[in-house]
Design a protein around this motif. Sequence first.
Motif, PDB file in Angstrom:
ATOM      1  N   LYS A  28      39.010  65.842  65.600  1.00 30.20           N
ATOM      2  CA  LYS A  28      40.350  66.818  65.375  1.00 30.20           C
ATOM      3  C   LYS A  28      41.416  66.041  64.530  1.00 30.20           C
ATOM      4  CE  LYS A  28      40.184  69.473  69.808  1.00 30.20           C
ATOM      5  NZ  LYS A  28      40.878  70.117  70.933  1.00 30.20           N
ATOM      6  N   VAL A  29      41.876  64.985  64.676  1.00 32.88           N
ATOM      7  CA  VAL A  29      42.871  64.299  63.929  1.00 32.88           C
ATOM      8  C   VAL A  29      42.423  64.126  62.731  1.00 32.88           C
ATOM      9  CG1 VAL A  29      44.336  62.343  63.868  1.00 32.88           C
ATOM     10  CG2 VAL A  29      44.067  63.175  66.142  1.00 32.88           C
ATOM     11  N   GLN A  30      41.063  63.772  62.570  1.00 36.15           N
ATOM     12  CA  GLN A  30      40.576  63.365  60.933  1.00 36.15           C
ATOM     13  C   GLN A  30      40.570  64.650  60.159  1.00 36.15           C
ATOM     14  OE1 GLN A  30      36.807  61.473  61.591  1.00 36.15           O
ATOM     15  NE2 GLN A  30      37.697  59.669  62.704  1.00 36.15           N
ATOM     16  N   ASN A  31      40.035  65.709  60.802  1.00 37.73           N
ATOM     17  CA  ASN A  31      40.052  67.062  60.318  1.00 37.73           C
ATOM     18  C   ASN A  31      41.461  67.416  59.784  1.00 37.73           C
ATOM     19  OD1 ASN A  31      37.277  67.076  60.510  1.00 37.73           O
ATOM     20  ND2 ASN A  31      37.420  68.150  62.404  1.00 37.73           N
ATOM     21  N   ILE A  32      42.443  67.325  60.746  1.00 41.38           N
ATOM     22  CA  ILE A  32      44.036  67.734  60.382  1.00 41.38           C
ATOM     23  C   ILE A  32      44.254  66.988  59.106  1.00 41.38           C
ATOM     24  CG2 ILE A  32      45.948  67.909  61.138  1.00 41.38           C
ATOM     25  CD1 ILE A  32      45.324  68.556  63.892  1.00 41.38           C
ATOM     26  N   LEU A  33      44.036  65.544  59.254  1.00 38.32           N
ATOM     27  CA  LEU A  33      44.483  64.726  58.033  1.00 38.32           C
ATOM     28  C   LEU A  33      43.922  65.130  56.622  1.00 38.32           C
ATOM     29  CD1 LEU A  33      44.724  60.979  59.564  1.00 38.32           C
ATOM     30  CD2 LEU A  33      46.696  62.474  58.994  1.00 38.32           C
ATOM     31  N   PHE A  34      42.601  65.311  56.685  1.00 32.62           N
ATOM     32  CA  PHE A  34      41.926  65.624  55.631  1.00 32.62           C
ATOM     33  C   PHE A  34      42.254  67.113  54.887  1.00 32.62           C
ATOM     34  CE2 PHE A  34      38.349  67.689  53.292  1.00 32.62           C
ATOM     35  CZ  PHE A  34      38.065  66.792  52.624  1.00 32.62           C
ATOM     36  N   ARG A  35      42.781  68.070  55.732  1.00 32.18           N
ATOM     37  CA  ARG A  35      42.994  69.115  55.378  1.00 32.18           C
ATOM     38  C   ARG A  35      44.525  69.150  54.875  1.00 32.18           C
ATOM     39  NH1 ARG A  35      39.143  72.451  53.990  1.00 32.18           N
ATOM     40  NH2 ARG A  35      37.602  72.920  56.084  1.00 32.18           N
ATOM     41  N   TYR A  36      45.223  68.182  55.422  1.00 36.02           N
ATOM     42  CA  TYR A  36      46.864  68.142  55.223  1.00 36.02           C
ATOM     43  C   TYR A  36      46.900  67.286  53.625  1.00 36.02           C
ATOM     44  CZ  TYR A  36      51.380  65.852  54.616  1.00 36.02           C
ATOM     45  OH  TYR A  36      52.462  65.077  54.124  1.00 36.02           O
ATOM     46  N   ARG A  37      46.050  66.255  53.533  1.00 30.02           N
ATOM     47  CA  ARG A  37      45.853  65.471  52.168  1.00 30.02           C
ATOM     48  C   ARG A  37      45.434  66.312  51.105  1.00 30.02           C
ATOM     49  NH1 ARG A  37      43.043  60.458  55.418  1.00 30.02           N
ATOM     50  NH2 ARG A  37      45.196  59.416  56.137  1.00 30.02           N
ATOM     51  N   ALA A  38      44.478  67.234  51.397  1.00 27.77           N
ATOM     52  CA  ALA A  38      43.997  67.892  50.263  1.00 27.77           C
ATOM     53  C   ALA A  38      44.983  69.185  50.020  1.00 27.77           C
ATOM     54  CB  ALA A  38      42.659  68.617  50.638  1.00 27.77           C
ATOM     55  N   THR A  39      45.724  69.759  50.814  1.00 22.67           N
ATOM     56  CA  THR A  39      46.685  70.946  50.533  1.00 22.67           C
ATOM     57  C   THR A  39      47.979  70.544  49.434  1.00 22.67           C
ATOM     58  OG1 THR A  39      46.202  71.559  52.728  1.00 22.67           O
ATOM     59  CG2 THR A  39      48.099  72.862  51.771  1.00 22.67           C
ATOM     60  N   PRO A  40      48.130  71.550  48.618  1.00 23.65           N
ATOM     61  CA  PRO A  40      49.023  71.216  47.455  1.00 23.65           C
ATOM     62  C   PRO A  40      50.512  71.499  48.340  1.00 23.65           C
ATOM     63  CG  PRO A  40      47.841  72.877  46.767  1.00 23.65           C
ATOM     64  CD  PRO A  40      47.106  72.486  48.201  1.00 23.65           C
ATOM     65  N   LEU A  41      51.613  70.406  48.035  1.00 22.49           N
ATOM     66  CA  LEU A  41      52.874  70.427  48.566  1.00 22.49           C
ATOM     67  C   LEU A  41      53.848  71.590  47.605  1.00 22.49           C
ATOM     68  CD1 LEU A  41      53.055  66.790  49.162  1.00 22.49           C
ATOM     69  CD2 LEU A  41      52.727  68.401  50.721  1.00 22.49           C
ATOM     70  N   VAL A  42      55.028  71.613  47.828  1.00 24.29           N
ATOM     71  CA  VAL A  42      55.846  72.426  47.014  1.00 24.29           C
ATOM     72  C   VAL A  42      55.682  72.066  45.345  1.00 24.29           C
ATOM     73  CG1 VAL A  42      58.437  73.040  46.784  1.00 24.29           C
ATOM     74  CG2 VAL A  42      57.531  72.459  48.948  1.00 24.29           C
ATOM     75  N   SER A  43      55.524  70.852  45.297  1.00 26.35           N
ATOM     76  CA  SER A  43      55.346  70.524  43.968  1.00 26.35           C
ATOM     77  C   SER A  43      54.289  71.047  43.265  1.00 26.35           C
ATOM     78  CB  SER A  43      55.394  68.868  43.729  1.00 26.35           C
ATOM     79  OG  SER A  43      54.575  68.331  44.255  1.00 26.35           O
ATOM     80  N   GLY A  44      53.215  71.460  43.844  1.00 31.98           N
ATOM     81  CA  GLY A  44      52.157  72.300  43.388  1.00 31.98           C
ATOM     82  C   GLY A  44      50.847  71.152  43.269  1.00 31.98           C
TER      83      GLY A  44
END
Length: 573
Positions: A544-560
């Motif tokens: 679960k933690v690995q999946n959460i980290l993967f999605r977070y690292r691939a999701t754009p931030l406010v900067s785009g």
Amino acid sequence: PKVEAYFDDIICHGTTLEECTENLIACLERLKENDLHLSRAKCSFFKESINYLGHVVSFNKIQKCPTKVQAISQMPRPKDVDELRRFLGLVTYYAKFVPDFSSKSYPLRRLLRVGEKFIWTAAAEASFLNLKSELCSDRVLVPFDPSKPVVLTTDASPTGIAAILSHEIEGYERPIAYASRALTQAESNYSQLDREALAIIYAANHFFNYIFGKRFVLVTDNEPLSRIFHPDRALPQMTSARLLRYASFLSGLDYTVRCKRGKDNENVDCLSRAPVSPSGNLPQITVDEEVDALYAETLLQISSSAITADTIVEETARDPELQALISDLKNSRKDSPYTVSGNMLFRSDRAVIPKALRVPILEELHATHSGITKMKQLARRYVYWEGLDKDIERLVKSCEPCAMVRHSPQKAKVHPWDQPGENWERLHIDYAGPVDGHFFLMCVDAKSKWVEVRMLRDAPSSATTISLLENIFSVHGYPSVLVSDNAAIFKSEEFQSHCKERGIFQKFSASNHPATNGLAERCIQTLKRRLKAAAGDTTPLPTKVQNILFRYRATPLVSGQSPAELYLKRRIR
């Protein structure tokens, strides 16, 4: 036939009573057909002599209306050299239209000689009356002609206001009519600027039938007024309420403004200093009534059992600072936001309060324990004095009942961290948990927001924390700065020595203020929420933690850009 109209002035005439009656009925029928109405009180019927457009019209005779020359014909004889000099200035202005002017004015001019004693002789009286008669004669006065340029010249003195309506013919001003009147007791307290403006409004009202709907030139010798009343310029923000309403009235007329030097304005200057005393009730100027009503409303709002208009007048008379300001206003021709009305001083439409009444006024404003902002908003509607805002702040802050019920002050804004120049230069760390029997070490890069998470079953210690960090640093390298809270794990001698040996500078967040390490705190909250949302999922916790980290690292931030793009310089798939 035999019906003449000029704006709303209509005249019906006939050679016999029967013809006049027929013309009148025909005129009334035409008005009825066009749904136009007349005021019975303003109508006169079957008169043998009428005043019409500045003339007295009677059988086979048209004469100038006496009111056109009243300002000249009733002018009193000069009492001293100054008054005589002003009268001669008026006459000299039109001297080119007076035959043999030099001879006719000689008995008066000789009284101006240096060393000559001022004695009013029969010759001087005859010369004075003769010159006044010339100013009222057809040689100087001209009839109004709508096709010719119109000039309206005004002036004011401490005792009166005056105006001359003229035609500009071949480069010279030829008077059509004169007008002047003495100031009322209230008007004599106006500032000099307000008196000059009053003269303009008086002239516009007096000669309204001549200037309405026709472009004319307004001449004044007051430079500030020529700017304030200029039709093509915005009104100055600090203009007094009276001048603002005068300007609003003049905006309905079509005119240009010309400023003339005082010494070139001698014709109307003389009339303003020798005004005709009004007979009977003086017609009120509607604009002044509006201003007086506005000031009365202000006084009504601030009046109480202890503070009245009379009280303000009395204390204003005792206040040396306000008296000096009033004296300056009466003698100065400069633009000012202040004006005088009823022996009281106003700034715009706000009453200027003397020092002796400021404390009672503040107490009245704070009677219901309003806050600083509300009290300022209320005060700025009705009263004014220098330092009003500071006095309000001082009163509210020193009010004990207000202090007892006041809300706690707002929290100070947290100073943001400086943006690092490179990735992995500054890291923010903290522990989350326990969640499902595990603790999580959160490690966040301040620049790219790249997150590393390490899991731990037992309660964390300095030794286990060092071991987990070394595992992370073996992949990414050592940071320059490490930010954490003040937990004993991070402040132990063992942990501090480890950081010092590896050239890592430690920074600690403020005690009891977790927001100062907000980057790590936000990541902890995000991890907890997502793990809680996935509580029903049977997937092992590390997965679960690995999946959460993967999605977070691939999701754009406010900067785009995503953390992976900022840290790895590429997208992850």
